[in-house]
Design a protein around this motif. Structure first.
Motif, PDB file in Angstrom:
ATOM      1  N   ASN A   1     -16.036 -87.332 -18.339  1.00 27.12           N
ATOM      2  CA  ASN A   1     -17.220 -87.347 -17.491  1.00 27.12           C
ATOM      3  C   ASN A   1     -16.903 -87.793 -16.073  1.00 27.12           C
ATOM      4  O   ASN A   1     -17.601 -87.428 -15.127  1.00 27.12           O
ATOM      5  CB  ASN A   1     -18.287 -88.258 -18.110  1.00 27.12           C
ATOM      6  CG  ASN A   1     -19.680 -87.996 -17.558  1.00 27.12           C
ATOM      7  OD1 ASN A   1     -20.223 -88.800 -16.827  1.00 27.12           O
ATOM      8  ND2 ASN A   1     -20.249 -86.847 -17.909  1.00 27.12           N
TER       9      ASN A   1
ATOM     10  N   GLN B   1     -22.995 -86.499 -13.364  1.00 24.68           N
ATOM     11  CA  GLN B   1     -22.420 -87.182 -14.524  1.00 24.68           C
ATOM     12  C   GLN B   1     -23.470 -87.582 -15.560  1.00 24.68           C
ATOM     13  O   GLN B   1     -23.293 -87.324 -16.761  1.00 24.68           O
ATOM     14  CB  GLN B   1     -21.624 -88.407 -14.061  1.00 24.68           C
ATOM     15  CG  GLN B   1     -20.354 -88.052 -13.310  1.00 24.68           C
ATOM     16  CD  GLN B   1     -19.578 -89.274 -12.869  1.00 24.68           C
ATOM     17  OE1 GLN B   1     -19.879 -90.401 -13.273  1.00 24.68           O
ATOM     18  NE2 GLN B   1     -18.568 -89.078 -12.026  1.00 24.68           N
TER      19      GLN B   1
ATOM     20  N   ARG C   1     -23.829 -86.063 -19.363  1.00 23.50           N
ATOM     21  CA  ARG C   1     -23.725 -86.940 -20.526  1.00 23.50           C
ATOM     22  C   ARG C   1     -24.946 -86.785 -21.445  1.00 23.50           C
ATOM     23  O   ARG C   1     -24.828 -86.754 -22.675  1.00 23.50           O
ATOM     24  CB  ARG C   1     -23.590 -88.390 -20.072  1.00 23.50           C
ATOM     25  CG  ARG C   1     -23.206 -89.358 -21.193  1.00 23.50           C
ATOM     26  CD  ARG C   1     -23.231 -90.797 -20.685  1.00 23.50           C
ATOM     27  NE  ARG C   1     -22.398 -90.986 -19.517  1.00 23.50           N
ATOM     28  CZ  ARG C   1     -21.095 -91.204 -19.570  1.00 23.50           C
ATOM     29  NH1 ARG C   1     -20.477 -91.240 -20.744  1.00 23.50           N
ATOM     30  NH2 ARG C   1     -20.404 -91.385 -18.461  1.00 23.50           N
TER      31      ARG C   1
ATOM     32  N   TYR D   1     -22.238 -77.786 -13.846  1.00 27.61           N
ATOM     33  CA  TYR D   1     -21.956 -79.029 -13.129  1.00 27.61           C
ATOM     34  C   TYR D   1     -20.830 -78.771 -12.137  1.00 27.61           C
ATOM     35  O   TYR D   1     -20.181 -77.713 -12.154  1.00 27.61           O
ATOM     36  CB  TYR D   1     -21.566 -80.148 -14.099  1.00 27.61           C
ATOM     37  CG  TYR D   1     -20.545 -79.748 -15.131  1.00 27.61           C
ATOM     38  CD1 TYR D   1     -19.220 -79.477 -14.775  1.00 27.61           C
ATOM     39  CD2 TYR D   1     -20.905 -79.632 -16.480  1.00 27.61           C
ATOM     40  CE1 TYR D   1     -18.292 -79.102 -15.726  1.00 27.61           C
ATOM     41  CE2 TYR D   1     -19.981 -79.243 -17.431  1.00 27.61           C
ATOM     42  CZ  TYR D   1     -18.677 -78.991 -17.048  1.00 27.61           C
ATOM     43  OH  TYR D   1     -17.759 -78.620 -17.983  1.00 27.61           O
TER      44      TYR D   1
END
Length: 507
Positions: free
Chosen positions: A232, A240, A244, A261
Protein backbone atom coordinates in the motif's frame (compact mmCIF):
# COMPACT_ATOMS: atom_id res chain seq x y z
CA UNK A 1 15.55 -72.08 2.55
CA UNK A 2 16.29 -70.94 -1.02
CA UNK A 3 19.03 -72.81 -2.93
CA UNK A 4 22.36 -70.99 -3.00
CA UNK A 5 24.08 -69.94 -6.19
CA UNK A 6 27.73 -69.22 -6.68
CA UNK A 7 28.80 -65.73 -7.77
CA UNK A 8 29.40 -67.02 -11.27
CA UNK A 9 25.88 -68.43 -11.43
CA UNK A 10 24.22 -65.26 -10.07
CA UNK A 11 24.47 -63.07 -13.17
CA UNK A 12 22.26 -60.25 -14.49
CA UNK A 13 19.78 -62.75 -15.97
CA UNK A 14 18.48 -63.39 -12.42
CA UNK A 15 17.18 -59.83 -12.03
CA UNK A 16 13.46 -59.09 -12.51
CA UNK A 17 14.34 -56.38 -15.01
CA UNK A 18 17.72 -55.07 -16.10
CA UNK A 19 20.13 -53.07 -13.95
CA UNK A 20 19.39 -49.78 -15.77
CA UNK A 21 15.69 -50.09 -14.95
CA UNK A 22 16.52 -50.83 -11.30
CA UNK A 23 18.79 -47.78 -10.98
CA UNK A 24 16.10 -45.64 -12.61
CA UNK A 25 13.60 -46.96 -10.07
CA UNK A 26 15.94 -46.00 -7.23
CA UNK A 27 16.12 -42.47 -8.61
CA UNK A 28 12.38 -42.07 -8.01
CA UNK A 29 12.93 -42.33 -4.23
CA UNK A 30 14.32 -39.48 -2.20
CA UNK A 31 16.67 -41.76 -0.25
CA UNK A 32 18.54 -39.07 1.72
CA UNK A 33 15.27 -37.81 3.19
CA UNK A 34 14.48 -41.31 4.48
CA UNK A 35 17.89 -42.11 5.98
CA UNK A 36 17.62 -42.57 9.76
CA UNK A 37 14.02 -41.40 9.84
CA UNK A 38 12.21 -42.43 12.99
CA UNK A 39 9.77 -44.76 11.25
CA UNK A 40 12.44 -46.94 9.63
CA UNK A 41 14.61 -46.87 12.72
CA UNK A 42 11.69 -48.23 14.74
CA UNK A 43 11.48 -51.09 12.24
CA UNK A 44 15.19 -52.03 12.57
CA UNK A 45 15.01 -51.79 16.37
CA UNK A 46 12.03 -54.13 16.41
CA UNK A 47 13.60 -56.53 13.87
CA UNK A 48 16.77 -56.84 15.99
CA UNK A 49 14.71 -57.48 19.14
CA UNK A 50 12.42 -59.97 17.36
CA UNK A 51 15.28 -62.01 15.92
CA UNK A 52 17.53 -61.58 18.98
CA UNK A 53 20.42 -60.15 16.91
CA UNK A 54 22.72 -57.21 17.72
CA UNK A 55 22.26 -55.64 14.27
CA UNK A 56 19.39 -54.91 11.85
CA UNK A 57 19.56 -52.82 8.68
CA UNK A 58 17.36 -51.43 5.93
CA UNK A 59 19.71 -51.67 2.96
CA UNK A 60 19.20 -50.16 -0.51
CA UNK A 61 21.60 -51.60 -3.09
CA UNK A 62 22.82 -48.93 -5.49
CA UNK A 63 25.15 -49.05 -8.47
CA UNK A 64 28.48 -49.16 -6.59
CA UNK A 65 27.44 -49.31 -2.93
CA UNK A 66 24.67 -50.23 -0.56
CA UNK A 67 23.11 -47.46 1.53
CA UNK A 68 21.59 -48.10 4.96
CA UNK A 69 18.44 -46.01 5.32
CA UNK A 70 18.06 -47.18 8.92
CA UNK A 71 20.39 -49.15 11.15
CA UNK A 72 20.45 -50.66 14.62
CA UNK A 73 23.76 -51.73 16.12
CA UNK A 74 25.82 -50.62 13.14
CA UNK A 75 27.84 -47.41 12.71
CA UNK A 76 28.53 -47.18 8.97
CA UNK A 77 25.95 -45.59 6.64
CA UNK A 78 27.09 -47.56 3.59
CA UNK A 79 29.41 -50.33 2.36
CA UNK A 80 30.65 -51.43 -1.04
CA UNK A 81 28.15 -53.26 -3.22
CA UNK A 82 30.65 -56.01 -4.01
CA UNK A 83 30.63 -57.12 -0.34
CA UNK A 84 26.83 -56.81 0.04
CA UNK A 85 24.85 -59.80 1.32
CA UNK A 86 21.66 -57.85 0.55
CA UNK A 87 22.57 -57.74 -3.16
CA UNK A 88 22.00 -61.49 -3.09
CA UNK A 89 18.97 -61.42 -0.77
CA UNK A 90 17.01 -59.00 -2.95
CA UNK A 91 17.15 -61.47 -5.85
CA UNK A 92 15.20 -64.04 -3.84
CA UNK A 93 11.46 -64.39 -3.58
CA UNK A 94 11.71 -65.39 0.09
CA UNK A 95 13.93 -64.58 3.06
CA UNK A 96 17.57 -65.49 2.40
CA UNK A 97 19.18 -67.11 5.46
CA UNK A 98 22.93 -67.67 5.89
CA UNK A 99 23.46 -69.71 9.13
CA UNK A 100 27.27 -69.48 9.03
CA UNK A 101 28.94 -67.28 6.42
CA UNK A 102 32.30 -69.00 6.86
CA UNK A 103 30.76 -72.19 5.47
CA UNK A 104 28.95 -70.49 2.54
CA UNK A 105 31.07 -70.44 -0.66
CA UNK A 106 29.52 -67.10 -1.68
CA UNK A 107 30.67 -65.28 1.42
CA UNK A 108 33.53 -67.22 3.05
CA UNK A 109 36.14 -64.81 1.65
CA UNK A 110 33.96 -61.67 2.06
CA UNK A 111 35.76 -58.86 3.97
CA UNK A 112 32.68 -58.49 6.16
CA UNK A 113 33.22 -62.10 7.24
CA UNK A 114 37.01 -62.21 7.47
CA UNK A 115 37.47 -58.66 8.69
CA UNK A 116 36.72 -56.66 11.82
CA UNK A 117 32.93 -57.01 11.53
CA UNK A 118 33.20 -60.81 11.90
CA UNK A 119 29.81 -61.44 10.28
CA UNK A 120 28.55 -64.98 10.72
CA UNK A 121 24.72 -65.12 10.68
CA UNK A 122 22.61 -63.22 8.12
CA UNK A 123 18.87 -63.24 7.33
CA UNK A 124 17.47 -60.80 4.77
CA UNK A 125 13.90 -60.23 3.52
CA UNK A 126 13.91 -58.79 -0.02
CA UNK A 127 12.51 -55.29 -0.67
CA UNK A 128 10.78 -55.59 -4.05
CA UNK A 129 8.50 -53.02 -5.69
CA UNK A 130 5.08 -53.91 -7.03
CA UNK A 131 6.46 -53.83 -10.57
CA UNK A 132 9.06 -56.50 -9.64
CA UNK A 133 12.08 -54.21 -9.37
CA UNK A 134 14.31 -55.18 -6.38
CA UNK A 135 15.62 -52.33 -4.21
CA UNK A 136 17.45 -54.03 -1.36
CA UNK A 137 16.67 -55.97 1.83
CA UNK A 138 15.66 -55.72 5.48
CA UNK A 139 18.27 -57.85 7.24
CA UNK A 140 19.36 -58.99 10.70
CA UNK A 141 23.03 -59.84 11.41
CA UNK A 142 24.91 -61.66 14.19
CA UNK A 143 28.58 -62.35 14.85
CA UNK A 144 27.74 -65.89 15.94
CA UNK A 145 26.50 -68.71 13.70
CA UNK A 146 22.83 -69.69 14.14
CA UNK A 147 20.60 -72.41 12.83
CA UNK A 148 18.14 -69.95 11.29
CA UNK A 149 14.92 -68.12 12.13
CA UNK A 150 11.92 -69.42 13.99
CA UNK A 151 8.62 -69.36 12.06
CA UNK A 152 7.48 -66.37 14.12
CA UNK A 153 10.72 -64.48 13.43
CA UNK A 154 10.48 -65.23 9.70
CA UNK A 155 6.85 -64.08 9.62
CA UNK A 156 7.71 -60.93 11.53
CA UNK A 157 10.61 -60.10 9.20
CA UNK A 158 8.31 -60.42 6.17
CA UNK A 159 5.73 -58.12 7.75
CA UNK A 160 8.39 -55.55 8.64
CA UNK A 161 9.80 -55.71 5.08
CA UNK A 162 6.33 -55.01 3.70
CA UNK A 163 6.08 -52.02 6.05
CA UNK A 164 9.40 -50.70 4.74
CA UNK A 165 8.13 -50.94 1.14
CA UNK A 166 4.95 -49.13 2.08
CA UNK A 167 7.01 -46.25 3.51
CA UNK A 168 9.21 -46.19 0.44
CA UNK A 169 6.13 -46.10 -1.79
CA UNK A 170 4.68 -43.20 0.22
CA UNK A 171 7.98 -41.40 -0.11
CA UNK A 172 7.95 -42.01 -3.88
CA UNK A 173 4.49 -40.42 -4.10
CA UNK A 174 5.65 -37.49 -2.00
CA UNK A 175 8.67 -36.95 -4.24
CA UNK A 176 6.44 -37.09 -7.33
CA UNK A 177 4.02 -34.62 -5.76
CA UNK A 178 6.83 -32.28 -4.86
CA UNK A 179 8.19 -32.52 -8.39
CA UNK A 180 4.76 -31.81 -9.88
CA UNK A 181 4.26 -28.82 -7.59
CA UNK A 182 7.74 -27.52 -8.35
CA UNK A 183 7.14 -27.92 -12.10
CA UNK A 184 3.76 -26.19 -11.86
CA UNK A 185 5.24 -23.31 -9.87
CA UNK A 186 8.08 -22.94 -12.37
CA UNK A 187 5.63 -22.80 -15.26
CA UNK A 188 3.48 -20.22 -13.46
CA UNK A 189 6.47 -18.01 -12.67
CA UNK A 190 7.73 -18.29 -16.26
CA UNK A 191 4.31 -17.34 -17.61
CA UNK A 192 3.86 -14.52 -15.09
CA UNK A 193 7.29 -13.03 -15.84
CA UNK A 194 6.52 -12.88 -19.58
CA UNK A 195 3.21 -11.04 -19.13
CA UNK A 196 3.13 -7.28 -19.83
CA UNK A 197 1.07 -6.71 -16.67
CA UNK A 198 2.36 -6.70 -13.14
CA UNK A 199 1.19 -9.96 -11.51
CA UNK A 200 0.88 -10.59 -7.78
CA UNK A 201 -0.51 -13.23 -5.47
CA UNK A 202 -1.58 -13.37 -1.83
CA UNK A 203 -2.52 -15.88 0.82
CA UNK A 204 -6.24 -16.22 1.69
CA UNK A 205 -5.91 -13.52 4.38
CA UNK A 206 -4.49 -11.03 1.86
CA UNK A 207 -0.80 -11.36 2.78
CA UNK A 208 1.16 -10.52 -0.39
CA UNK A 209 3.88 -13.12 -0.95
CA UNK A 210 4.57 -13.01 -4.69
CA UNK A 211 5.20 -10.40 -7.39
CA UNK A 212 6.42 -11.10 -10.90
CA UNK A 213 9.47 -9.54 -12.52
CA UNK A 214 7.40 -6.83 -14.20
CA UNK A 215 6.36 -5.43 -10.77
CA UNK A 216 9.96 -4.97 -9.69
CA UNK A 217 10.92 -3.51 -13.08
CA UNK A 218 8.11 -0.94 -12.87
CA UNK A 219 8.50 0.04 -9.22
CA UNK A 220 12.27 -0.34 -8.96
CA UNK A 221 12.03 -1.64 -5.37
CA UNK A 222 14.15 -4.54 -4.03
CA UNK A 223 12.68 -8.04 -4.29
CA UNK A 224 10.55 -8.90 -1.28
CA UNK A 225 10.33 -5.30 -0.02
CA UNK A 226 6.59 -5.04 -0.79
CA UNK A 227 5.57 -8.36 0.73
CA UNK A 228 2.91 -8.41 3.42
CA UNK A 229 1.22 -5.00 3.89
CA UNK A 230 4.03 -2.92 2.34
CA UNK A 231 2.29 -2.85 -1.07
CA UNK A 232 0.00 0.00 0.00
CA UNK A 233 2.95 2.31 0.53
CA UNK A 234 3.62 2.23 -3.22
CA UNK A 235 0.38 4.14 -3.94
CA UNK A 236 -0.19 7.89 -3.97
CA UNK A 237 -0.95 9.08 -0.42
CA UNK A 238 -4.40 10.26 -1.52
CA UNK A 239 -5.23 6.75 -2.83
CA UNK A 240 -3.87 4.57 -0.02
CA UNK A 241 -6.86 4.56 2.33
CA UNK A 242 -9.33 3.98 -0.51
CA UNK A 243 -7.26 1.11 -1.91
CA UNK A 244 -7.01 -0.48 1.54
CA UNK A 245 -10.78 -0.26 2.08
CA UNK A 246 -11.62 -1.75 -1.33
CA UNK A 247 -9.12 -4.59 -0.82
CA UNK A 248 -10.45 -5.32 2.68
CA UNK A 249 -14.00 -5.43 1.30
CA UNK A 250 -12.94 -8.10 -1.22
CA UNK A 251 -11.19 -10.11 1.50
CA UNK A 252 -14.30 -9.93 3.72
CA UNK A 253 -16.81 -10.81 0.99
CA UNK A 254 -14.84 -12.81 -1.59
CA UNK A 255 -15.97 -10.39 -4.29
CA UNK A 256 -13.54 -9.59 -7.16
CA UNK A 257 -11.19 -6.70 -6.50
CA UNK A 258 -11.03 -3.78 -8.94
CA UNK A 259 -9.77 -0.25 -8.40
CA UNK A 260 -7.92 2.56 -10.14
CA UNK A 261 -5.07 4.18 -8.21
CA UNK A 262 -1.80 6.00 -8.78
CA UNK A 263 1.24 3.71 -8.46
CA UNK A 264 4.75 5.07 -7.93
CA UNK A 265 7.13 4.19 -10.76
CA UNK A 266 10.90 3.67 -10.33
CA UNK A 267 11.54 7.33 -11.35
CA UNK A 268 9.17 8.67 -8.68
CA UNK A 269 6.30 9.49 -11.07
CA UNK A 270 2.84 8.36 -10.00
CA UNK A 271 1.01 6.68 -12.86
CA UNK A 272 -2.63 5.65 -13.02
CA UNK A 273 -2.97 1.88 -12.70
CA UNK A 274 -5.89 -0.54 -12.87
CA UNK A 275 -5.72 -3.16 -10.12
CA UNK A 276 -7.74 -6.36 -10.37
CA UNK A 277 -7.80 -9.64 -8.44
CA UNK A 278 -9.88 -12.82 -8.33
CA UNK A 279 -10.06 -15.45 -5.58
CA UNK A 280 -9.10 -19.09 -6.24
CA UNK A 281 -11.33 -21.52 -4.34
CA UNK A 282 -11.03 -25.19 -3.43
CA UNK A 283 -13.73 -27.85 -3.90
CA UNK A 284 -15.48 -26.74 -0.71
CA UNK A 285 -15.62 -23.12 -1.87
CA UNK A 286 -12.99 -21.82 0.54
CA UNK A 287 -10.56 -19.24 -0.84
CA UNK A 288 -7.05 -20.71 -1.05
CA UNK A 289 -5.34 -17.83 -2.86
CA UNK A 290 -5.82 -14.48 -4.58
CA UNK A 291 -4.26 -13.74 -7.97
CA UNK A 292 -4.13 -10.16 -9.22
CA UNK A 293 -2.74 -7.89 -11.91
CA UNK A 294 -1.77 -4.23 -12.16
CA UNK A 295 -2.12 -2.60 -15.59
CA UNK A 296 -0.65 0.81 -16.46
CA UNK A 297 -3.58 2.91 -17.78
CA UNK A 298 -1.97 6.34 -17.40
CA UNK A 299 -2.23 7.34 -21.07
CA UNK A 300 -5.80 6.04 -21.37
CA UNK A 301 -6.77 7.92 -18.19
CA UNK A 302 -5.30 11.16 -19.47
CA UNK A 303 -7.01 10.73 -22.87
CA UNK A 304 -10.32 10.06 -21.10
CA UNK A 305 -9.96 13.19 -18.99
CA UNK A 306 -9.17 15.24 -22.10
CA UNK A 307 -12.24 13.85 -23.88
CA UNK A 308 -14.38 14.71 -20.85
CA UNK A 309 -13.13 18.31 -20.89
CA UNK A 310 -13.90 18.60 -24.62
CA UNK A 311 -17.36 17.02 -24.18
CA UNK A 312 -18.22 19.37 -21.35
CA UNK A 313 -17.05 22.37 -23.34
CA UNK A 314 -19.16 21.24 -26.30
CA UNK A 315 -22.18 20.69 -24.07
CA UNK A 316 -21.69 24.11 -22.55
CA UNK A 317 -21.69 25.67 -26.00
CA UNK A 318 -24.80 23.73 -27.04
CA UNK A 319 -26.58 24.92 -23.91
CA UNK A 320 -25.54 28.48 -24.78
CA UNK A 321 -27.03 27.96 -28.24
CA UNK A 322 -30.37 27.05 -26.61
CA UNK A 323 -30.15 30.24 -24.56
CA UNK A 324 -29.35 32.30 -27.67
CA UNK A 325 -32.30 30.79 -29.56
CA UNK A 326 -34.64 31.51 -26.65
CA UNK A 327 -33.34 35.08 -26.58
CA UNK A 328 -33.85 35.50 -30.31
CA UNK A 329 -37.43 34.22 -30.01
CA UNK A 330 -38.17 36.69 -27.21
CA UNK A 331 -36.51 39.54 -29.09
CA UNK A 332 -38.46 38.76 -32.28
CA UNK A 333 -41.78 38.54 -30.42
CA UNK A 334 -41.35 42.05 -29.02
CA UNK A 335 -41.73 43.50 -32.48
CA UNK A 336 -44.66 41.25 -33.34
CA UNK A 337 -47.13 41.20 -30.44
CA UNK A 338 -49.53 39.07 -32.44
CA UNK A 339 -47.02 36.21 -32.30
CA UNK A 340 -46.44 36.47 -28.52
CA UNK A 341 -48.30 33.23 -27.71
CA UNK A 342 -46.56 31.34 -30.49
CA UNK A 343 -43.19 32.70 -29.37
CA UNK A 344 -43.90 31.69 -25.77
CA UNK A 345 -44.77 28.13 -26.78
CA UNK A 346 -41.69 27.86 -29.00
CA UNK A 347 -39.47 29.24 -26.25
CA UNK A 348 -40.86 26.71 -23.77
CA UNK A 349 -40.14 23.87 -26.19
CA UNK A 350 -36.57 25.07 -26.71
CA UNK A 351 -36.21 25.23 -22.94
CA UNK A 352 -37.48 21.63 -22.69
CA UNK A 353 -34.86 20.57 -25.23
CA UNK A 354 -32.24 22.34 -23.14
CA UNK A 355 -33.37 20.48 -20.02
CA UNK A 356 -33.21 17.13 -21.84
CA UNK A 357 -29.74 17.90 -23.16
CA UNK A 358 -28.53 19.07 -19.73
CA UNK A 359 -29.75 15.81 -18.25
CA UNK A 360 -27.82 13.47 -20.57
CA UNK A 361 -24.72 15.55 -21.34
CA UNK A 362 -21.35 14.62 -19.75
CA UNK A 363 -21.07 16.07 -16.24
CA UNK A 364 -18.33 16.72 -13.75
CA UNK A 365 -18.73 15.80 -10.10
CA UNK A 366 -19.88 19.38 -9.42
CA UNK A 367 -22.34 19.78 -12.31
CA UNK A 368 -23.93 16.32 -12.16
CA UNK A 369 -27.67 16.47 -11.24
CA UNK A 370 -28.90 14.80 -8.08
CA UNK A 371 -30.83 12.16 -10.02
CA UNK A 372 -28.91 9.55 -11.98
CA UNK A 373 -28.16 10.74 -15.55
CA UNK A 374 -29.40 7.39 -16.84
CA UNK A 375 -32.72 7.49 -14.96
CA UNK A 376 -36.11 8.02 -16.64
CA UNK A 377 -37.52 9.10 -13.27
CA UNK A 378 -34.73 11.66 -12.98
CA UNK A 379 -35.42 13.10 -16.44
CA UNK A 380 -39.16 13.47 -15.81
CA UNK A 381 -38.67 15.03 -12.39
CA UNK A 382 -36.29 17.61 -13.89
CA UNK A 383 -38.66 18.23 -16.78
CA UNK A 384 -41.76 18.71 -14.58
CA UNK A 385 -40.00 20.96 -12.07
CA UNK A 386 -41.30 24.26 -13.63
CA UNK A 387 -44.88 22.94 -13.40
CA UNK A 388 -44.71 22.00 -9.74
CA UNK A 389 -45.91 24.43 -7.05
CA UNK A 390 -43.61 25.25 -4.17
CA UNK A 391 -45.95 23.72 -1.58
CA UNK A 392 -46.25 20.25 -3.14
CA UNK A 393 -46.13 18.10 -6.26
CA UNK A 394 -49.01 18.12 -8.72
CA UNK A 395 -47.32 15.83 -11.25
CA UNK A 396 -46.40 12.48 -9.65
CA UNK A 397 -44.04 9.98 -11.28
CA UNK A 398 -44.40 6.43 -10.00
CA UNK A 399 -43.63 2.85 -11.00
CA UNK A 400 -40.52 1.34 -12.53
CA UNK A 401 -37.38 3.26 -13.36
CA UNK A 402 -35.32 2.38 -16.44
CA UNK A 403 -32.02 3.29 -18.03
CA UNK A 404 -32.04 5.93 -20.76
CA UNK A 405 -29.42 7.94 -22.65
CA UNK A 406 -29.27 10.66 -25.28
CA UNK A 407 -31.02 8.43 -27.83
CA UNK A 408 -34.38 8.62 -26.04
CA UNK A 409 -34.03 11.58 -23.65
CA UNK A 410 -34.79 14.32 -26.21
CA UNK A 411 -37.97 12.81 -27.76
CA UNK A 412 -39.28 11.81 -24.30
CA UNK A 413 -38.62 15.34 -23.02
CA UNK A 414 -40.49 16.90 -25.97
CA UNK A 415 -43.39 14.47 -25.60
CA UNK A 416 -43.99 15.06 -21.88
CA UNK A 417 -43.28 18.77 -22.07
CA UNK A 418 -46.09 19.00 -24.61
CA UNK A 419 -48.46 17.00 -22.38
CA UNK A 420 -47.57 19.15 -19.34
CA UNK A 421 -48.03 22.40 -21.30
CA UNK A 422 -51.46 21.32 -22.59
CA UNK A 423 -52.49 20.20 -19.10
CA UNK A 424 -51.52 23.63 -17.75
CA UNK A 425 -53.55 25.44 -20.42
CA UNK A 426 -56.59 23.24 -20.87
CA UNK A 427 -56.44 20.18 -18.59
CA UNK A 428 -55.99 19.16 -14.97
CA UNK A 429 -53.21 21.63 -14.16
CA UNK A 430 -55.44 24.52 -15.25
CA UNK A 431 -57.47 23.83 -12.10
CA UNK A 432 -56.10 24.52 -8.63
CA UNK A 433 -57.08 21.01 -7.47
CA UNK A 434 -56.01 19.12 -10.56
CA UNK A 435 -53.22 16.53 -10.56
CA UNK A 436 -51.36 14.35 -13.04
CA UNK A 437 -49.93 10.87 -12.47
CA UNK A 438 -47.33 9.27 -14.73
CA UNK A 439 -47.26 5.51 -14.07
CA UNK A 440 -44.39 3.52 -15.60
CA UNK A 441 -44.46 -0.23 -16.11
CA UNK A 442 -42.77 -2.80 -18.32
CA UNK A 443 -44.81 -5.03 -20.60
CA UNK A 444 -42.75 -7.80 -22.21
CA UNK A 445 -40.37 -5.93 -24.54
CA UNK A 446 -42.09 -2.54 -24.19
CA UNK A 447 -42.13 0.24 -21.62
CA UNK A 448 -45.59 1.68 -21.00
CA UNK A 449 -45.97 5.25 -19.68
CA UNK A 450 -49.51 6.03 -18.54
CA UNK A 451 -50.30 9.79 -18.31
CA UNK A 452 -53.53 10.36 -16.35
CA UNK A 453 -55.10 13.72 -15.47
CA UNK A 454 -57.63 14.15 -12.65
CA UNK A 455 -59.50 16.99 -10.97
CA UNK A 456 -59.64 19.38 -13.90
CA UNK A 457 -62.53 20.87 -15.79
CA UNK A 458 -64.55 18.50 -18.01
CA UNK A 459 -62.88 18.09 -21.39
CA UNK A 460 -63.98 17.19 -24.89
CA UNK A 461 -61.88 15.85 -27.78
CA UNK A 462 -60.48 18.61 -30.02
CA UNK A 463 -62.08 19.04 -33.42
CA UNK A 464 -58.76 19.03 -35.24
CA UNK A 465 -55.21 17.87 -34.59
CA UNK A 466 -52.83 20.68 -33.62
CA UNK A 467 -49.07 21.02 -33.77
CA UNK A 468 -48.74 19.76 -30.19
CA UNK A 469 -50.40 16.46 -31.05
CA UNK A 470 -48.22 16.14 -34.13
CA UNK A 471 -45.14 16.74 -31.98
CA UNK A 472 -46.21 13.97 -29.61
CA UNK A 473 -46.70 11.59 -32.53
CA UNK A 474 -43.32 12.58 -34.00
CA UNK A 475 -41.52 11.95 -30.74
CA UNK A 476 -43.15 8.69 -29.69
CA UNK A 477 -43.86 7.02 -33.02
CA UNK A 478 -41.31 8.21 -35.56
CA UNK A 479 -38.28 8.73 -33.33
CA UNK A 480 -38.80 5.97 -30.74
CA UNK A 481 -40.82 3.48 -32.81
CA UNK A 482 -43.59 3.40 -30.20
CA UNK A 483 -47.32 4.08 -30.11
CA UNK A 484 -49.66 6.66 -28.56
CA UNK A 485 -53.27 6.03 -27.46
CA UNK A 486 -55.53 8.84 -26.11
CA UNK A 487 -58.69 8.48 -24.03
CA UNK A 488 -60.72 11.67 -23.61
CA UNK A 489 -62.33 10.58 -20.36
CA UNK A 490 -64.73 12.99 -18.72
CA UNK A 491 -62.59 12.93 -15.56
CA UNK A 492 -59.48 13.90 -17.46
CA UNK A 493 -57.25 13.05 -20.38
CA UNK A 494 -55.45 9.72 -20.35
CA UNK A 495 -52.54 9.06 -22.70
CA UNK A 496 -50.77 5.70 -22.94
CA UNK A 497 -47.36 5.78 -24.58
CA UNK A 498 -45.66 2.44 -25.37
CA UNK A 499 -41.95 2.51 -26.28
CA UNK A 500 -39.78 -0.49 -27.29
CA UNK A 501 -37.16 -1.26 -24.62
CA UNK A 502 -34.51 -1.32 -27.33
CA UNK A 503 -35.22 2.36 -28.15
CA UNK A 504 -34.45 3.65 -24.65
CA UNK A 505 -30.64 3.51 -24.87
CA UNK A 506 -27.92 2.81 -27.40
CA UNK A 507 -26.65 -0.18 -25.39
Amino acid sequence: MTDFKTPAQADASDWPGDEAARIAALAEHDLPSLRDCSGLRDITDFAAALCDTPTALVSIVEQVSQTFLARTGFAATETARETSFCAHAMRQSEIMVVPDATRDPRFADNPLVTGEMNLRFYAGAPLIREDGVPLGALCVIDTKPREGLTPLQAQGLRVLAADVMMRLSDNRSTVASRAAISDSELRFRTLADTMPQMVWSTLPDGFHDYYNARWYEFTGVPAGSTDGEAWNGMFHPDDQERAREVWQHSLDTGEPYQIEYRLRRYDGQYRWTLGRALPIRDDSGAIVRWFGTCTDIHEQKQASEEREVIAQELSHRIKNIFAVISGLITFSARGNPAFADVASNLRDRVTALGRAHDFVRPHSAQSRPTASPTSLHGLLEQLFLPYQPQDGARILVEGEDVRIDDRSATPIALLFHELATNATKYGALASINGTVTVAIRSDTDRLVLDWRERGGAPITPPEKTGFGSQLIELSAVRQLGGSVARDWDVDGLRVEVAIPMSALSRS
